[in-house]
Motif scaffolding. Structure first.
Motif, PDB file in Angstrom:
ATOM      1  N   HIS A   1       0.837  -1.201   0.000  1.00 16.97           N
ATOM      2  CA  HIS A   1       0.000   0.000   0.000  1.00 16.97           C
ATOM      3  C   HIS A   1       0.873   1.252   0.000  1.00 16.97           C
ATOM      4  O   HIS A   1       1.907   1.300   0.663  1.00 16.97           O
ATOM      5  N   PRO A   2       0.463   2.294  -0.754  1.00 12.01           N
ATOM      6  CA  PRO A   2       1.288   3.512  -0.831  1.00 12.01           C
ATOM      7  C   PRO A   2       1.606   4.127   0.522  1.00 12.01           C
ATOM      8  O   PRO A   2       2.709   4.656   0.713  1.00 12.01           O
TER       9      PRO A   2
ATOM     10  N   GLN B   1       2.174   9.538  -3.113  1.00 12.70           N
ATOM     11  CA  GLN B   1       2.076   8.392  -4.011  1.00 12.70           C
ATOM     12  C   GLN B   1       0.609   8.036  -4.207  1.00 12.70           C
ATOM     13  O   GLN B   1      -0.114   7.820  -3.231  1.00 12.70           O
ATOM     14  N   ASP B   2       0.187   7.992  -5.448  1.00 12.86           N
ATOM     15  CA  ASP B   2      -1.160   7.513  -5.789  1.00 12.86           C
ATOM     16  C   ASP B   2      -2.258   8.203  -4.989  1.00 12.86           C
ATOM     17  O   ASP B   2      -3.234   7.569  -4.565  1.00 12.86           O
TER      18      ASP B   2
END
Length: 303
Positions: free
Chosen positions: A148-149, A292-293
């Motif tokens: 997971h980010p 991130q994301d």
């Protein structure tokens, strides 16, 4: 052994009671899905801790019951419906192909490369880089495998910043699998490392993972942490949770940061960053360290 899935579409009001009744009637397991999954009518269903949806079901729910292939599927459905006081609903059957479920599950998890030198490696794989910082970690009940980010952001922050510190103490609040605590311990400069989680299963998993990885970390439930370490402060505090709990815990987390110590938070969506920054402003200034994301890591130093 072969199995059959009994698939029933029901209204939101019947999903939970029918699920329970199917288990009582002989189903091996039951899950509930959004019957509109993959269509424009699909409904996201999620919540932060303390704000979970009242029912894990949708306006049009699909109840999927697993049964043995030679079971009396019609009887399971009719008995469950009678127990709920509803008419026997239409249902369909779909076969579940026999598979090597262990191998199938394992095939979905490869080693994960994080930052410059960190590898998270399931036990059924060899480490791709013997000189890297290797964490042997299998997917399990506790959150935190590096996929997971939010976890990756925290791990990358630790890799960059822990080596810059004097021999440092670290608190991982919301430790899950213990992955962040273990990274800190393997970066050498972290001397005293403590992990805290509200879930007893996570504490058990983190202790097991730390033992496997030869990392000396003390893990506590929150009440035990408060009673055993009431005056202890840390050079680094990291918390990868969610924005709502992070805002509520601002006074407590900040009270655990030593003068000149660092705080890093993740589990925060980019659009939530300003609210979280504001919640901590009276103790220390936070800024976005990386994104991130759509997720961010916030970091700051206590003066």
């Amino acid at each position: 052994m072969s199995w059959t899935e009994i698939v029933i579409e029901v209204a939101l009001s019947d999903a939970e009671t029918l699920s329970d009744a199917l288990m009582e009637a002989g189903a091996l397991s039951v899950s509930v899905e959004d019957a509109d999954l993959g269509t424009p009518d699909e409904q996201p269903l999620f919540g932060e801790p303390g704000m979970e949806p009242k029912e894990a079901a949708w306006q049009r729910s699909r109840v999927v019951a697993l049964a043995e292939v030679d079971a009396d599927h019609a009887a399971i459905v009719s008995n469950a419906a009678a127990a709920c006081g509803i008419a026997v609903p239409p249902y369909s059957l779909r076969p579940v192909a026999a598979q090597d479920w262990v191998r199938l599950t394992q095939s979905q998890f490869d080693p994960i490369h994080i930052g410059k030198n960190i590898w998270v490696v399931p036990s059924w794989h060899d480490a791709p880089d013997a000189n890297g910082l290797i964490l042997e970690l299998d997917p399990g009940l506790a959150f935190g495998t590096g996929s997971h980010p939010t976890t990756r952001l925290c791990m990358e922050w630790l890799e960059v910043n822990v080596p810059l510190q004097k021999p440092a103490s670290l608190l991982d609040y919301g430790c899950g699998s213990g992955i962040l605590a273990m990274v800190a311990k393997k970066l050498d400069n972290a001397t005293t490392v403590v992990g805290v989680d509200i879930d007893p299963h996570a504490i058990d998993a983190a202790r097991y993972n730390s033992e496997r990885n030869h990392c000396e970390v003390a893990y506590y439930l929150p009440e035990d942490f408060s009673s055993h370490t009431s005056l202890q402060v840390f050079d680094i505090v990291v918390a990868n949770i969610l924005s709502g709990p992070l805002k509520l815990m601002a006074p407590m987390l900040c009270s655990r940061i030593a003068a000149g110590g660092s705080l890093t938070l993740s589990g925060v969506l980019a659009e939530q960053a300003n609210d979280v920054i504001a919640a901590y402003a009276q103790w220390l200034p936070l800024t976005v360290w990386a994104e991130q994301d759509g997720w961010v890591a916030l970091s700051g130093t206590r003066k």
